[in-house]
Design an enzyme around this catalytic site. Structure first.
Site, mmCIF file in Angstrom:
data_model
loop_
_atom_site.group_PDB
_atom_site.id
_atom_site.type_symbol
_atom_site.label_atom_id
_atom_site.label_comp_id
_atom_site.label_asym_id
_atom_site.label_seq_id
_atom_site.Cartn_x
_atom_site.Cartn_y
_atom_site.Cartn_z
ATOM 1 N N GLY A 78 8.359 30.529 -71.081
ATOM 2 C CA GLY A 78 8.432 31.874 -70.524
ATOM 3 C C GLY A 78 9.846 32.095 -70.037
ATOM 4 O O GLY A 78 10.782 31.463 -70.529
ATOM 5 N N LEU B 142 23.603 28.276 -69.950
ATOM 6 C CA LEU B 142 23.065 27.679 -68.723
ATOM 7 C C LEU B 142 21.548 27.807 -68.643
ATOM 8 O O LEU B 142 20.958 28.790 -69.081
ATOM 9 C CB LEU B 142 23.729 28.277 -67.483
ATOM 10 C CG LEU B 142 23.523 29.739 -67.100
ATOM 11 C CD1 LEU B 142 22.231 29.947 -66.340
ATOM 12 C CD2 LEU B 142 24.672 30.197 -66.256
ATOM 13 N N CYS C 295 14.671 34.432 -70.966
ATOM 14 C CA CYS C 295 15.503 34.213 -72.157
ATOM 15 C C CYS C 295 14.694 33.929 -73.425
ATOM 16 O O CYS C 295 14.695 34.741 -74.351
ATOM 17 C CB CYS C 295 16.471 33.065 -71.905
ATOM 18 S SG CYS C 295 17.708 33.493 -70.686
HETATM 19 C C1 UDX Z 1 16.989 28.728 -71.725
HETATM 20 C C2 UDX Z 1 17.900 27.781 -72.509
HETATM 21 O O1 UDX Z 1 17.453 26.442 -72.306
HETATM 22 C C3 UDX Z 1 19.339 27.944 -72.049
HETATM 23 O O2 UDX Z 1 20.200 27.106 -72.806
HETATM 24 C C4 UDX Z 1 19.736 29.398 -72.225
HETATM 25 O O3 UDX Z 1 21.058 29.606 -71.765
HETATM 26 C C5 UDX Z 1 18.791 30.308 -71.473
HETATM 27 O O4 UDX Z 1 17.447 30.070 -71.891
HETATM 28 P P1 UDX Z 1 15.902 28.712 -69.295
HETATM 29 O O5 UDX Z 1 15.322 30.053 -69.612
HETATM 30 O O6 UDX Z 1 16.529 28.474 -67.950
HETATM 31 O O7 UDX Z 1 17.038 28.335 -70.370
HETATM 32 O O8 UDX Z 1 14.698 27.686 -69.441
HETATM 33 P P2 UDX Z 1 14.362 26.370 -70.295
HETATM 34 O O9 UDX Z 1 14.676 25.164 -69.515
HETATM 35 O O10 UDX Z 1 14.885 26.459 -71.676
HETATM 36 O O11 UDX Z 1 12.776 26.496 -70.336
HETATM 37 C C6 UDX Z 1 12.165 27.633 -70.951
HETATM 38 C C7 UDX Z 1 10.662 27.545 -70.856
HETATM 39 O O12 UDX Z 1 10.185 26.536 -71.723
HETATM 40 C C8 UDX Z 1 10.089 27.250 -69.486
HETATM 41 O O13 UDX Z 1 8.987 28.114 -69.249
HETATM 42 C C9 UDX Z 1 9.633 25.808 -69.588
HETATM 43 O O14 UDX Z 1 8.558 25.524 -68.733
HETATM 44 C C10 UDX Z 1 9.245 25.716 -71.050
HETATM 45 N N1 UDX Z 1 9.309 24.369 -71.639
HETATM 46 C C11 UDX Z 1 10.492 23.694 -71.674
HETATM 47 C C12 UDX Z 1 8.160 23.789 -72.170
HETATM 48 O O15 UDX Z 1 7.090 24.385 -72.156
HETATM 49 N N2 UDX Z 1 8.251 22.536 -72.725
HETATM 50 C C13 UDX Z 1 9.407 21.847 -72.768
HETATM 51 O O16 UDX Z 1 9.392 20.720 -73.308
HETATM 52 C C14 UDX Z 1 10.563 22.442 -72.231
#
Ligand code: UDX
Length: 439
Positions: free
Chosen positions: A261, A150, A264
């Site tokens: 960040g 998730l 996870c």
């Molecule tokens: C992540 C995984 O997506 C999810 O499948 C797992 O279960 C838990 O870790 P999450 O931590 O909720 O989920 O965030 P995610 O949507 O993956 O984004 C992570 C970070 O990457 C955020 O800081 C977001 O701003 C950044 N990000 C995301 C980018 O900088 N560029 C992008 O194109 C996508």
């Protein structure tokens, strides 16, 4: 089916309420009395779209309860372990103390034929070790590893409509029993034809860390391209669009900016590297160190860019930081790039005002040295520069003309490549973003 969920944080609370939605009777167990108290009163301990309604609905059904007493988990046929695995202090490895404590707490209630299903993200090898422990102490009890994917901001949807189910199963007849129990838990999801991948423990554990490493790599790839764009005058947003049309590459997770960040991605890639080192396979994941480096460099570059637009010095400059959560639609500030930048700017002498639609209270609690205000307008009052560091919808929809009347200098830094550059420049703003030419 009666089910217990041990650990009622982000993952566990959403999982517990979702299982009720799937038709089960669920008891959520957590050692944190405050969290349990809030959940019992149908108050979500965190901001997550859709969760408050789901929680109220599930509690109203009478089939969901929360407790600090693991004894209430007795009689459940499946016990989910949903506790956190944070990064160890001063080390890359994951801290498994909560997983160990949760597993041990189940020993007095666990019966033969019941299944413990791990959902926490753990270093490969953990499940086999726990299976040995359960095998010793409660003969006939079963263990499966059933990772969760998730995303914060989409937690409810991702839990009720996952894109795949992964079952890490023991071998032989125990595997058949564990599979049957998990199929019963997820019956409506299985019936929809959701892809299901059955594996051994090690593969199931690795699916999660591999997926998060891939996503982190994709983000750092485009951010490395952003560095090159900055050196060449090319535009990283157009570059991402153009390569993203190739469906082997895909446009998702190619948004360049401040980088990743949260609770996870950063800790999972580090724990994965640490585990590979323990296994003598550190070379295989050496590239993740670079993924991490690229990611952290973006934060430094953002601070430099802010200094640049503030005529070479941050001392005494008023800087508005819009967005502090690690991503929009979340109040989670764990390893938030936005907060990291805000704190750096302040350390370097800027007068920083931070605002965020959801994370305000969390920032006040964890970063009392930062000045937190309630609105973008308040943050931007007489500002020398405005930094948009988390791409909340309300910041993307700001009207640059009226917003321009609040600030001292119409300088905007778009840390997430989320604003419409043309509209802002047409309203007289100087626009800067990572990986794009000045506008
Ligand atoms: C992540 C995984 O997506 C999810 O499948 C797992 O279960 C838990 O870790 P999450 O931590 O909720 O989920 O965030 P995610 O949507 O993956 O984004 C992570 C970070 O990457 C955020 O800081 C977001 O701003 C950044 N990000 C995301 C980018 O900088 N560029 C992008 O194109 C996508």
């Amino acid at each position: 089916m009666k089910i217990s969920v041990v650990g009622c944080g982000y993952l566990g609370a959403v999982h517990a309420a979702s299982l009720v939605e799937l038709g089960h009777q669920v008891v959520g167990v957590d050692v944190d009395e405050r969290k349990v108290g809030a959940l019992c009163q149908a108050r979500s301990p965190f901001y997550e779209p859709g969760f408050q309604d789901l929680l109220e609905h599930s509690l109203a059904s009478g089939r969901l309860s929360f407790t600090t007493d693991v004894g209430d988990a007795a009689g459940a046929r499946v016990h989910f372990v949903c506790v956190g695995t944070p990064q160890k202090h001063g080390e890359y490895g994951a801290d498994l103390q909560f997983v160990q404590a949760a597993a041990e707490s189940l020993l007095p209630v666990l019966e033969a034929g019941e299944l413990v299903a791990g959902k926490s993200t753990v270093p490969v090898g953990t499940a086999a070790r726990l299976a040995d422990m359960f095998g010793d102490k409660v003969p006939g009890a079963l263990l499966a590893w059933n990772p969760e994917f998730l995303r914060e901001g989409f937690a409810v949807r991702d839990t009720l409509h996952p894109d795949r189910l992964v079952y890490g199963l023991p071998s032989g007849a125990d595997g058949d029993t564990a599979r049957a129990l998990l199929d019963e838990v997820y019956a409506p999801i299985v019936a929809r034809g959701t892809p299901k991948v059955e594996t051994d423990y090690a593969t199931a554990e690795m699916v999660k860390t591999a997926a998060n490493s891939f996503l982190a790599t994709k983000i750092s790839f485009i951010n490395a391209m952003a560095e090159l764009c900055e050196a060449t005058g090319a535009d990283v947003k157009l570059l991402a669009d153009a390569i993203g049309y190739d469906d082997r590459i895909g446009r998702k997770f190619l948004d360049a900016g401040l980088g990743f960040g949260g609770g996870c991605l950063p800790k999972d890639i580090r724990a994965f590297m640490a585990r590979a080192g323990e296994l003598g396979a550190d070379q295989a994941l050496a590239f993740l160190r670079e993924v991490d480096n690229i990611n952290m460099r973006r934060r430094i570059r953002m601070v430099e860019l802010a200094r640049e637009v503030c005529d070479g010095s941050l001392l005494g400059k008023r800087v508005a930081v819009l967005g502090a959560a690690f991503k929009p639609d979340s109040d989670d500030i764990r390893d938030s790039p936005a907060l990291n930048v805000a704190a750096q700017l302040q350390l370097q002498g800027a007068v920083v005002r931070v605002t965020d639609p959801a994370a305000g209270d969390n920032i006040r609690r964890s970063w009392p040295q930062l000045d937190v205000v309630d609105s973008a307008e308040e943050a931007a009052e007489r500002a020398d520069a405005v930094l948009v560091l988390t791409e909340w919808k309300q910041y993307k929809e700001l009207d640059p003309t009226s917003f321009g009347r609040i600030v001292k200098q119409k300088r905007v830094l778009d840390g997430r490549n989320a604003l419409d550059r043309d509209t802002w420049t047409a309203a007289g703003w100087s626009y800067r973003a990572l990986g794009r030419r000045a506008g």
